[in-house]
Design an enzyme around this catalytic site. Structure first.
Site, PDB file in Angstrom:
ATOM      1  N   GLY A 144      -2.758  -7.316  -4.936  1.00 41.45           N
ATOM      2  CA  GLY A 144      -2.301  -6.537  -5.910  1.00 41.45           C
ATOM      3  C   GLY A 144      -2.225  -7.464  -6.958  1.00 41.45           C
ATOM      4  O   GLY A 144      -1.538  -7.152  -8.264  1.00 41.45           O
ATOM      5  N   ASN A 162      -5.235   1.469   2.606  1.00 45.37           N
ATOM      6  CA  ASN A 162      -3.827   1.568   2.753  1.00 45.37           C
ATOM      7  C   ASN A 162      -3.135   1.944   1.532  1.00 45.37           C
ATOM      8  O   ASN A 162      -3.103   1.208   0.300  1.00 45.37           O
ATOM      9  CB  ASN A 162      -3.343  -0.064   3.229  1.00 45.37           C
ATOM     10  CG  ASN A 162      -1.959  -0.359   3.235  1.00 45.37           C
ATOM     11  OD1 ASN A 162      -0.994   0.821   3.109  1.00 45.37           O
ATOM     12  ND2 ASN A 162      -1.471  -1.472   3.091  1.00 45.37           N
ATOM     13  N   TRP A 163      -2.684   3.162   1.759  1.00 45.34           N
ATOM     14  CA  TRP A 163      -2.151   3.735   0.292  1.00 45.34           C
ATOM     15  C   TRP A 163      -0.664   3.214   0.150  1.00 45.34           C
ATOM     16  O   TRP A 163      -0.317   3.581  -1.126  1.00 45.34           O
ATOM     17  CB  TRP A 163      -1.858   5.380   0.624  1.00 45.34           C
ATOM     18  CG  TRP A 163      -3.362   5.899   0.790  1.00 45.34           C
ATOM     19  CD1 TRP A 163      -4.552   5.314   0.911  1.00 45.34           C
ATOM     20  CD2 TRP A 163      -3.546   7.576   0.943  1.00 45.34           C
ATOM     21  NE1 TRP A 163      -5.553   6.413   0.981  1.00 45.34           N
ATOM     22  CE2 TRP A 163      -4.840   7.763   0.934  1.00 45.34           C
ATOM     23  CE3 TRP A 163      -2.551   8.447   0.794  1.00 45.34           C
ATOM     24  CZ2 TRP A 163      -5.446   8.998   1.059  1.00 45.34           C
ATOM     25  CZ3 TRP A 163      -3.078   9.618   0.887  1.00 45.34           C
ATOM     26  CH2 TRP A 163      -4.387  10.077   1.156  1.00 45.34           C
ATOM     27  N   LYS A 164      -0.153   2.412   0.908  1.00 50.04           N
ATOM     28  CA  LYS A 164       1.282   1.946   0.592  1.00 50.04           C
ATOM     29  C   LYS A 164       2.107   3.193   0.203  1.00 50.04           C
ATOM     30  O   LYS A 164       1.794   4.241   0.786  1.00 50.04           O
ATOM     31  CB  LYS A 164       1.106   0.819  -0.362  1.00 50.04           C
ATOM     32  CG  LYS A 164       0.180  -0.206   0.066  1.00 50.04           C
ATOM     33  CD  LYS A 164       0.156  -1.362  -0.865  1.00 50.04           C
ATOM     34  CE  LYS A 164      -0.840  -2.524  -0.470  1.00 50.04           C
ATOM     35  NZ  LYS A 164      -0.985  -3.809  -1.075  1.00 50.04           N
ATOM     36  N   SER A 185      -7.110  -7.204  -3.116  1.00 51.94           N
ATOM     37  CA  SER A 185      -7.638  -7.121  -4.486  1.00 51.94           C
ATOM     38  C   SER A 185      -9.252  -6.763  -4.452  1.00 51.94           C
ATOM     39  O   SER A 185     -10.116  -7.101  -5.216  1.00 51.94           O
ATOM     40  CB  SER A 185      -7.484  -8.076  -5.762  1.00 51.94           C
ATOM     41  OG  SER A 185      -6.130  -8.106  -6.041  1.00 51.94           O
ATOM     42  N   HIS A 200       1.827  -6.250   8.002  1.00 54.39           N
ATOM     43  CA  HIS A 200       1.361  -6.268   6.618  1.00 54.39           C
ATOM     44  C   HIS A 200       2.568  -7.455   6.015  1.00 54.39           C
ATOM     45  O   HIS A 200       3.623  -7.222   5.974  1.00 54.39           O
ATOM     46  CB  HIS A 200       1.421  -5.024   5.882  1.00 54.39           C
ATOM     47  CG  HIS A 200       0.832  -5.135   4.587  1.00 54.39           C
ATOM     48  ND1 HIS A 200       1.266  -5.535   3.414  1.00 54.39           N
ATOM     49  CD2 HIS A 200      -0.600  -4.572   4.132  1.00 54.39           C
ATOM     50  CE1 HIS A 200       0.557  -5.477   2.333  1.00 54.39           C
ATOM     51  NE2 HIS A 200      -0.562  -4.854   2.893  1.00 54.39           N
ATOM     52  N   GLU A 256      -5.273 -11.171   5.055  1.00 56.28           N
ATOM     53  CA  GLU A 256      -4.929 -10.648   3.711  1.00 56.28           C
ATOM     54  C   GLU A 256      -4.309 -11.977   3.093  1.00 56.28           C
ATOM     55  O   GLU A 256      -2.792 -12.009   3.196  1.00 56.28           O
ATOM     56  CB  GLU A 256      -3.981  -9.328   3.563  1.00 56.28           C
ATOM     57  CG  GLU A 256      -4.743  -8.248   4.317  1.00 56.28           C
ATOM     58  CD  GLU A 256      -4.361  -7.082   3.663  1.00 56.28           C
ATOM     59  OE1 GLU A 256      -4.892  -6.190   3.080  1.00 56.28           O
ATOM     60  OE2 GLU A 256      -2.917  -6.637   3.854  1.00 56.28           O
ATOM     61  N   GLU A 270       3.569  -7.069   3.168  1.00 53.78           N
ATOM     62  CA  GLU A 270       4.821  -6.367   2.419  1.00 53.78           C
ATOM     63  C   GLU A 270       5.987  -6.346   3.482  1.00 53.78           C
ATOM     64  O   GLU A 270       7.055  -6.505   3.326  1.00 53.78           O
ATOM     65  CB  GLU A 270       4.481  -5.293   1.636  1.00 53.78           C
ATOM     66  CG  GLU A 270       3.503  -5.631   0.320  1.00 53.78           C
ATOM     67  CD  GLU A 270       2.485  -4.768  -0.018  1.00 53.78           C
ATOM     68  OE1 GLU A 270       2.529  -3.608   0.320  1.00 53.78           O
ATOM     69  OE2 GLU A 270       1.528  -4.986  -0.748  1.00 53.78           O
ATOM     70  N   GLY A 294      -6.226  -1.953  -0.820  1.00 51.76           N
ATOM     71  CA  GLY A 294      -4.794  -1.035  -1.426  1.00 51.76           C
ATOM     72  C   GLY A 294      -5.152  -0.324  -2.602  1.00 51.76           C
ATOM     73  O   GLY A 294      -5.555   0.870  -2.464  1.00 51.76           O
ATOM     74  N   GLY A 295      -4.984  -0.920  -3.703  1.00 50.92           N
ATOM     75  CA  GLY A 295      -5.198  -0.130  -5.194  1.00 50.92           C
ATOM     76  C   GLY A 295      -6.448   0.497  -5.141  1.00 50.92           C
ATOM     77  O   GLY A 295      -6.403   1.829  -5.517  1.00 50.92           O
TER      78      GLY A 295
HETATM   79  P1  13P Z   1      -4.617  -4.570  -3.047  1.00 52.13           P
HETATM   80  O1  13P Z   1      -6.145  -4.045  -2.507  1.00 52.13           O
HETATM   81  O2  13P Z   1      -3.891  -3.474  -3.837  1.00 52.13           O
HETATM   82  O3  13P Z   1      -4.833  -6.012  -3.550  1.00 52.13           O
HETATM   83  O4  13P Z   1      -3.864  -4.557  -1.704  1.00 52.13           O
HETATM   84  C1  13P Z   1      -4.389  -5.084  -0.536  1.00 52.13           C
HETATM   85  C2  13P Z   1      -3.616  -4.724   0.798  1.00 52.13           C
HETATM   86  O5  13P Z   1      -2.326  -5.031   0.921  1.00 52.13           O
HETATM   87  C3  13P Z   1      -4.185  -3.831   1.588  1.00 52.13           C
HETATM   88  O6  13P Z   1      -3.134  -3.710   2.907  1.00 52.13           O
END
Ligand code: 13P
Length: 256
Positions: free
Chosen positions: A175, A10-12, A214, A97, A169, A99, A235-236
């Site tokens: 994050g 997930n590149w966000k 994470s 998600h 999640e 967010e 994510g990251g």
């Molecule tokens: P991180 O891996 O950056 O913690 O993000 C997880 C996430 O929200 C994937 O959708």
């Protein structure tokens, strides 16, 4: 039947044309080493088409990060219809998600409608569930997961999960550099599977449940080794080819 592991990035709201081209080039090149798993990348909507072109001919699949709940296209400024995502090559779409839930006010009911619309458009929804730190500390983890999942099951029925993926999640792990312990992840995944099993044991057994929060190359192995953890939503670490590919390699090493 063993569930096929999945690693989804997930590149966000990250990326730019040059950086995407280089990242996707590296992921595609190495993806041949991981024939036993499904690899998905979810770029920001404006880059879906160019990333899709770069994935052409590879086994890496394309996903979007959200979609409109509207069943039909029309006058909904700024929204993106699921059919459009399908049209530009998406197979998957994230729904719910944390967010989206916390920053953009998406309710359980809205998320359920997005899930339903995604399937109606031929996309596989990746339903994201998870509790906040306050909810966990208050002993509400299971009730939150049951409520978030229940909203979807009530609308679509458990059988709809035949063509869906779930991502657990925990909000406090996203994050933050803090992951759920393997025991916490396994307990939450087993609970989610058990909730689905109450209405459809067969579907519950075949539904993939990814862990997100994470995930890095140095913690993915212990998380993915759990019986009910079928891969990760990253994510990251999905923005760095070497890190993302190392996570894919760990998932591949666990396939039977
Ligand atoms: P991180 O891996 O950056 O913690 O993000 C997880 C996430 O929200 C994937 O959708």
């Amino acid at each position: 039947m063993a569930r096929r592991k999945m690693v989804a990035g997930n590149w966000k709201m990250n990326g730019a044309r040059d950086a995407n081209a280089s990242l996707v080039h590296d992921v595609v090149f190495d993806s041949k080493r991981f024939p036993g798993i499904d690899i998905v990348v979810c770029p920001p909507a404006v880059y879906i088409e160019s990333v899709g072109a770069a994935l052409n001919g590879s086994s890496v699949q394309l996903g979007a990060q959200t979609l409109s709940e509207q069943e039909k296209p029309g006058a909904f400024t700024g929204e993106i219809h699921g059919g459009m995502l399908k049209d530009v090559g998406c197979s998957y779409v994230l729904v719910g998600h944390s967010e989206r839930r916390s920053l953009y006010g998406e309710s359980d009911a809205l998320v359920a409608h997005k899930f339903k619309t995604a399937q109606a458009c031929g996309l596989v929804p990746v339903l994201c569930l998870g509790e906040t730190l306050a909810e966990r500390e208050d002993g509400q983890t299971e009730s939150v997961l049951a409520r978030q999942l229940g909203a979807v099951v009530d609308l679509t029925g458990a059988a709809a999960f035949k063509s869906a993926v779930i991502a657990y999640e925990p909000v406090w792990a996203i994050g933050t550099g803090r992951t759920a312990s393997p025991e916490q992840a396994q307990a939450a995944h087993a609970f989610i599977r058990g909730q689905l099993a109450k209405t459809n044991a067969k579907i519950a057994n075949s539904t993939r449940i990814l862990y997100g929060g994470s995930v890095k190359a140095d913690n993915a192995a212990t998380l993915f080794a759990n019986a009910d953890v079928d891969g990760g939503l990253i994510g990251g670490a999905s923005l760095k080819a070497a890190e993302f590919l190392a996570i894919c390699a760990l998932a591949q090493s666990l396939c039977q």
